[in-house]
Design an enzyme around this catalytic site. Structure first.
Site, PDB file in Angstrom:
ATOM      1  N   GLN A   1      33.354 -31.818  29.470  1.00  0.00           N
ATOM      2  CA  GLN A   1      32.577 -31.740  28.238  1.00  0.00           C
ATOM      3  C   GLN A   1      33.582 -31.843  27.100  1.00  0.00           C
ATOM      4  OE1 GLN A   1      28.948 -31.215  28.485  1.00  0.00           O
ATOM      5  NE2 GLN A   1      29.486 -31.799  30.599  1.00  0.00           N
TER       6      GLN A   1
ATOM      7  N   ALA B   1      21.776 -26.140  24.317  1.00  0.00           N
ATOM      8  CA  ALA B   1      22.552 -26.892  25.303  1.00  0.00           C
ATOM      9  C   ALA B   1      23.303 -28.065  24.660  1.00  0.00           C
ATOM     10  CB  ALA B   1      21.628 -27.377  26.410  1.00  0.00           C
ATOM     11  N   HIS B   2      24.037 -28.782  25.466  1.00  0.00           N
ATOM     12  CA  HIS B   2      24.899 -29.858  24.972  1.00  0.00           C
ATOM     13  C   HIS B   2      24.114 -31.003  24.342  1.00  0.00           C
ATOM     14  CE1 HIS B   2      25.322 -31.318  29.450  1.00  0.00           C
ATOM     15  NE2 HIS B   2      24.094 -30.989  29.167  1.00  0.00           N
ATOM     16  N   ASN B   3      24.650 -31.490  23.257  1.00  0.00           N
ATOM     17  CA  ASN B   3      24.122 -32.670  22.571  1.00  0.00           C
ATOM     18  C   ASN B   3      22.732 -32.466  21.965  1.00  0.00           C
ATOM     19  OD1 ASN B   3      26.022 -34.049  24.971  1.00  0.00           O
ATOM     20  ND2 ASN B   3      26.260 -34.893  22.936  1.00  0.00           N
TER      21      ASN B   3
END
Lengths: 352, 352, 352
Positions: free
Chosen positions: B208, B249-251
């Protein structure tokens, strides 16, 4: 399993242990015991215990192959194949045995050299303050309390006597924790309440100038967050036990001896009276009152006031029995849709 | 209640306070005020306030026995028994009064002697960096910002101007926080996104390498976690306010002026446009887009894209009115099952 | 975006990169690549990737306007307009490319001068211990491990080799973390289990003397809490991946290669066998067993044992297809109530 070793090599006779737990040993009062373990793991010399739980028959059976030297059992247990201490509540016996064999060990130093204690803080002589803990200006830490590594007692915050604050806890400015409390790692007491008012096209922060008051004998789980009141305190009453990751918003008032299970979220200004149980992942809207001795079952969402002594569940909450009937009926719903379609067909067939 | 004392002993005349909140004092402009408190707690010399909330009539009634010296009230309030400042939004008045009487006190030292600030960090002259805070290599902290005790600004992380980072916050490597933000205790910005791919019978970690970008005027609650993007940033837009224990969460990309209430979970790559409200304990699946000015009611689960301006609830989300009708109908379901059984009996009786 | 720069200026030929990811370059093996980025962001000199995900056609289309120099694609992809590395699993290719271009950079110091490492701790020579970390008496940190700023490895706690502990993590006394694990910021391993027994009108704490055992190759998210066992360990099996803010109660045993998504709550003594997936915000009651290779869909509540290989959802959990049928039928419920009313009217009309 490192932490289950009885490293103190403490031993006690069956008779003395029975006394500690206010129970009755039925034989061999002189038998020397060196530890306590569950039925399946107990070793030679250890005592085990038989709880009154739902797997009682299964446990009774397992006892026959147990290597333990003795057993703690409820008063109503049958004759057992091991020397037995009978007690009213076997869990109480378990507690006393665990306390005896595995006493909590406090570090011997008082204030660790790497801790920072403000010269304007008031700290009792017999505290333990672990590595990199910070005690700020005007803070107070009472006699016998134990502040974990990397924990913070903020400006003018107060910790009572015999309280244990685990590593990474933040007791923020002006917040108060009573005596004989346990606050678990990375919990936060005194974050700002979530309060904004629309202004100039955005959201203006309402200053949160209240505090958090945790009364005596409270236990608060890891990563719990308790917001300070907007004005006045957020209160956790005496003897209340709170599991991990519970969120308690500003100006919530929780009564005495409540049990709040993990991942519950309590919205602002909610009042929870004494002896209430909120099971796991329950939520509440704001400004409701939950009457004393109420149980909200897991995942329930409290959307209105709740009468004392209720047992409720679901979203929105209903009497638990009603919710159960609804959940049972739900499984018939797809079939029900078909049945009604059939009935309609028959009905209109007749009409023709 | 320690933290509600007006320790600065600040006082202000009714007329001047009215000016601060862009309101109108109806009489006694010279009256000297020494604090603000809710109706039930206000003391001699303090001003209280009457909000436009649902308990308005009750509050109006309580005012009659209030010990306050004056009251902030909405424009439309009736004639009151106390000198009154009338303002369009009484909460705005409350904010200005709270800010005046209880200003936030910054510690007088700049960098606490126990803080670690890398010689390769760029830190403005007028910051406060509290005890045991860590500012890593390549980090930047802007003018007027305040880094709490035991907080971390990681390598090449950036904090803008006038931002407050509370104790125990982790702004991990490469993450950016804008200006005039508030990040509450023990929040984490920049933990790895949760990304794996099946490999050799196990799960292989997808590195990540993105970061987190928190724009200006954002507030983030205690124990919130915002994952860094897999590639590219996870973004929290200007003016957005996030309550405690929210997982992002991511993005994920969150727009401007959103309100995300406690314990919400937002899955990866979800796009939330401006002015969206996610009420408590809402969840979203990944890769959905929630249109601007949408409200998702408490506990809703967003499983698909949502049109701008929607008001949705339930799992899966539906128009809020539909969900309400369903919840109402659910209470009739057990009875419905019975009714259909009866109808079937009658129907088959006729057929015979 | 600071963290996406390839700061090492590393470059590799298409052919070599294909080798790293066990793939096949179709042309221009000598082409020099300087980074990797998503299709929409890739720049001159970078490679991009085409995943097999649901937006595959859309991605294929976007590739036509992509500025990338090359692309990683699944074996079954059609002829593409860019030099292509074909691999069985494009995500595997992505992983190897990310690892090459953006290697994790370890600080060059070993033990930071502000860290506290007890003289009674056993720490390998090649560890990194960041600022203000604390390693207590009797703790062990294995070769190549990296303890983040302000993290704690408690008394007699153990960290294996090549494990990364992020800032603010608390590995409490006696807990064990295996090798090649990653524990994200502010997670807590070893908080007390939530166990009390009624006594003298209040609740008496049951001492929690077990520990937490995290096996090898486990990843644990930010602000996760794992309680220590009452007696014996709470276990997280090899290769299991846990997202942020998951709560794991005492004596839970999780098997190998499980996937536990964010905000899940697992009650005490639950057994989760290998290869189980618990999707976001799932809950379980205590003392249940979830069979291997089971998937519990988001928000499900596990109230009973689950057979291996199940796919379940809802509260209480049911076969996923049944739950879907129920949810679909629910939308017809208000209409159904009306239909039944109509049928009843007709039926009683006929009876008259």
């Amino acid at each position: 399993m490192l932490s289950m070793k009885n490293e103190h090599q403490k031993s006690i006779s069956l008779g003395q242990l029975a006394q500690l737990m206010e129970g009755q040993a039925d034989q061999q009062a002189e038998l020397l015991l060196t530890g306590i373990a569950p039925i399946s793991q107990a070793q030679h010399g250890q005592i085990t215990f038989l709880s009154g739980a739902k797997n009682y028959q299964h446990h009774l059976e397992s006892l026959k192959n147990c290597r333990a030297a003795a057993v703690i059992a409820p008063l109503e247990a049958p004759e057992l194949n091991l020397p037995t201490i009978r007690v009213k509540n076997p869990y109480y016996g378990l507690v006393r045995a665990l306390e005896f064999f595995y006493p909590v060990e406090r570090p011997k130093y008082g204030i660790h050299p790497t801790a920072f204690v403000s010269e304007n803080a008031t700290v009792a002589d017999d505290v333990v303050i672990e590595a990199n803990a910070v005690i700020e200006d005007g803070a107070e830490v009472g006699s016998g309390s134990w502040i974990g590594a990397q924990a913070l007692v903020g400006r003018k915050a107060r910790v009572g006597v015999q309280t244990r604050i685990f590593p990474g806890v933040r007791i923020l400015d002006g917040c108060e924790v009573g005596s004989r409390c346990i606050i678990h790692a990375n919990a936060v007491l005194g974050s700002d309440g979530f309060g904004f008012t629309p202004h100039a096209g955005g959201q203006l922060k309402v200053p949160q100038i209240g505090n958090v008051v945790v009364e005596d004998d409270v236990e608060i789980g890891a990563c719990v967050t308790v917001d300070r009141g907007t004005m006045g305190p957020t209160v956790i009453g005496c003897g209340t036990k709170i599991d991990n990751m519970v969120h308690i918003a500003h100006n919530v008032v929780i009564g005495k001896n409540c049990t709040i299970v993990a991942q519950v979220g309590i919205s602002g200004s909610t009042i929870i009276e004494d002896n209430v149980t909120l099971a796991g992942q329950v939520g509440t809207v704001g400004h409701v009152r939950i009457g004393h001795d109420t149980v909200v079952a897991a995942r329930g969402v409290v959307t209105t006031d709740v009468e004392p002594g209720s047992f409720v569940s679901g979203f929105p909450i209903k009497p638990h029995q009603e919710e159960r009937r609804i959940l049972a009926a739900l499984r018939k719903l797809p079939e029900l849709v078909k049945k009604v379609r059939d009935l309609e067909k028959k009905s209109s067939a007749k009409e023709e």
